[in-house]
Design an enzyme around this catalytic site. Structure first.
Site, short mmCIF file in Angstrom:
data_model
loop_
_atom_site.label_atom_id
_atom_site.label_comp_id
_atom_site.label_asym_id
_atom_site.label_seq_id
_atom_site.Cartn_x
_atom_site.Cartn_y
_atom_site.Cartn_z
N SER A 130 -9.61 1.13 3.18
CA SER A 130 -8.78 1.99 2.37
C SER A 130 -7.71 1.23 1.57
O SER A 130 -7.16 1.78 0.63
CB SER A 130 -8.11 3.05 3.24
N SER A 137 -9.64 -1.40 7.28
CA SER A 137 -9.06 -1.11 5.96
C SER A 137 -8.27 -2.24 5.31
O SER A 137 -7.93 -2.14 4.13
CB SER A 137 -8.16 0.13 6.04
N LYS A 174 0.85 -1.19 0.00
CA LYS A 174 0.00 0.00 0.00
C LYS A 174 0.89 1.24 0.00
O LYS A 174 1.95 1.25 0.63
CB LYS A 174 -0.86 -0.05 1.27
#
Lengths: 487, 95
Positions: A153, A177, A78
């Site tokens: 996310s 997330s 990420k």
């Protein structure tokens, strides 16, 4: 079968047996990315040349007999993890041109274990969102249905794994997330115990809630990566000095003697989509079949967790994001004539709407006259939520439930209603408030063919029990090896 | 109303954010909805409940006071929009 569709553990096996080289494996993944990335949009940065160089090094290391546990395996992270070899944008214009001066500890650990870092994956700006639609640069598409959200996310991290654009990835989880996008994209995702994995070099959202974890194709891969990233880090004073077991050792043990609690508040029928309820209940039956005892339990403060979370997380975020002032890093408005003007203009132009919204809520909740009513009250309710879990874990080893009330929805479907989005986090955020480990494991599909995950939660530092139950479920659920058709 | 336009402007000033008129109106409506929802916490009596600000009950974390390698000045300055090789440069503060 395409070589990119195998699991991380299977790829390690092929490398060990010299049936393939890391360069060949990396080239195959890069070709796969070329083919599907136009549809998926998971990568914010892709480092083709760097990946091939790392693959050559990995092949040499293996020849020299010094191969780490993921030596030569192409992975991605990420875009919230600091990396010196490529930019770290955190999905924000604020950090559009930022390259970190050091690597996050988890990135260092992946490198030491021999991983090939392919690139950085899209995310909601500063990890604030449940759909990945808040990214300033790229909104990813769900590999199972391209007009649906990936979740967020860590949407890019889940989509890239589901689409075989990497063998596994890392995400971060502040209120779901990792688990929510893993569930919506049909992959495995774990949020470890708070303090299990170092947060050093991870762009901070809410420091008492944030935790780093793996997103993988199956449960064994999750255990392999947990072995690599877990453990104490002197650079993170909140990382805990607890022993780390080999998580792959106990995977295949049966579930005899294990008690699994089913919280009735998580199964309220007005909360859940019928497909989700049916699929997760079937998953629970499979856990029972594997030997677990299943009992109904109660987490009475569940209905208050969204309210507590959406005061605590924004309060911590407003404080953390105060560092983005245009001075040391990040966007600076160059026309400002005074220091104050520079702060204000840089922040106003650098941050997107959701980030501003949370900074405003958090600043309000901490401001004079409101602190007791909002931040302090929420922190007291956090104690009640934590105590709910302590009581349950005196009787149960694990808690099983859905991860999300619904499967993935259409892109743009809830874009204009922040509160409706916050409410969709109801089943995941308690684990962050209590600091306990939790994971999502695929257990079936909706009538429209969208993946549905089952959430398991355990007491602090009991990740091994989570992985064991998840592995048993995976063996019985019949979803392994099912892949989305993208092109 | 849980929050007024004036309060939103006040909080934005505290947070060093400029909002245009449209943003102020939109944020007021959205923040009001969120704050109305979180008022649900008032249903709970927490008069005797301690606060939890962290998942683990830890006190201070100490280490030996030894010198370790740290970020060089060059690297520390490398991400800034403007520096002079020794320090970050910002608009003049004192006239």
């Amino acid at each position: 079968m395409n070589i990119t569709a195998i699991t991380l553990a299977e790829a390690v096996g092929l490398l060990q047996n010299q049936e393939i080289t890391s360069v060949e494996l990396t080239e195959a993944v890069l070709d796969r990315i070329t083919a599907v990335e136009p549809f998926i949009q998971a990568y914010l940065t892709l480092d083709r040349d760097g990946a091939l160089r790392q693959a050559e090094q990995a092949d040499r290391a293996r020849q020299n007999g010094v191969a780490g546990p993921v030596c030569g395996i192409p992975l991605a992270v990420k875009d919230t993890f600091c990396t010196t070899s490529m930019p770290t944008t955190c999905g924000s214009k604020m950090l559009e041109n930022f390259t970190a001066p050091y690597d996050a500890t988890v990135v260092t650990r992946l490198k030491q274990a021999g991983a090939v870092l392919l690139g950085k994956l899209t995310m909601d700006e500063f990890a604030m969102g449940s759909t990945n639609e808040n990214c300033a640069f790229k909104v990813p598409h769900n590999p199972w249905k391209l007009d649906c959200i990936t979740g967020g996310s860590s949407g890019g991290s889940a989509a890239a794994v589901a689409a075989d654009e990497c063998f596994a990835s890392l995400g971060s989880d502040t209120g779901g997330s990792i688990r929510q996008p893993a569930s919506l994209c049909g992959v495995v995702g774990m949020k470890p115990t708070y303090g299990r994995v170092s947060r050093y070099g991870v762009v901070a959202f809410a420091s008492s809630l944030d935790q780093v974890g793996p997103i993988t194709k199956d449960v064994r891969d999750c255990a392999v990566l947990m072995n690599v990233i877990s453990g104490h880090d002197p650079l993170d004073s909140t990382s805990m000095n607890e022993p780390v077991p080999d998580y792959t050792d106990t995977l295949a043990d049966g579930l005899q003697g294990l008690t699994i609690g089913i919280p009735r508040e998580y199964f309220r029928s007005e909360l859940l989509d019928p497909d989700v309820e049916r699929t997760v209940r079937q998953g629970v039956a499979l856990l029972k079949e594997a030997g677990a005892e299943v009992i109904e339990v109660s987490l009475p403060h569940t209905e208050y967790c969204v309210a507590a979370f959406y005061l605590i997380a924004p309060a911590e975020a407003s404080s953390n994001l105060a560092r983005f002032d245009g001075v040391r890093y990040g966007y600076r408005d160059r026309d400002a004539e005074s220091l104050l003007e520079m702060y204000t203009r840089s922040r106003s132009k650098g941050f997107g709407d959701e980030v501003k919204r949370r900074i405003l809520i958090g600043t309000h909740a901490l401001s004079a006259g409101y602190y007791d009513a909002y931040y302090r009250k929420a922190s007291q309710v956090r104690t009640l939520i934590r105590e709910d879990f302590s009581k349950i874990f005196a009787r149960c080893d694990l808690i099983a439930s859905p991860v999300t009330p619904t499967p993935a929805w259409k892109l743009g479907g809830k874009a204009n209603d922040p509160l409706a989005l916050y409410l969709s986090d109801i089943l995941t955020i308690s684990a962050n408030l209590a600091g306990i480990p939790a994971m999502s494991v695929p257990c079936g599909f909706s009538s429209k063919g969208l993946p549905i995950g089952l959430q398991l939660q355990a007491s602090h530092f009991n990740e091994a029990a989570l992985l064991k139950a998840a592995f048993n479920l995976e063996q019985r659920a019949g979803v392994t090896g099912k892949k989305p058709v993208i092109v | 109303m849980k929050i007024t336009k004036e309060e939103v402007l006040h909080v934005a000033r505290l947070a060093r954010l400029d909002l245009d008129d449209g943003e102020v109106d939109q944020m007021t409506v959205q923040l009001d909805a969120i704050l109305t929802y979180v008022a649900k916490l008032d249903e709970l009596d927490t008069a005797d409940t301690a606060v939890t600000i962290h998942p683990h009950r830890r006190t201070n974390v100490f280490r030996e006071d030894e010198v370790h390698p740290s970020l060089s000045r060059e690297l520390a300055l490398s991400g800034s929009a403007e520096h002079n090789g020794e320090a970050f440069v910002v608009p003049r503060i004192i006239g």
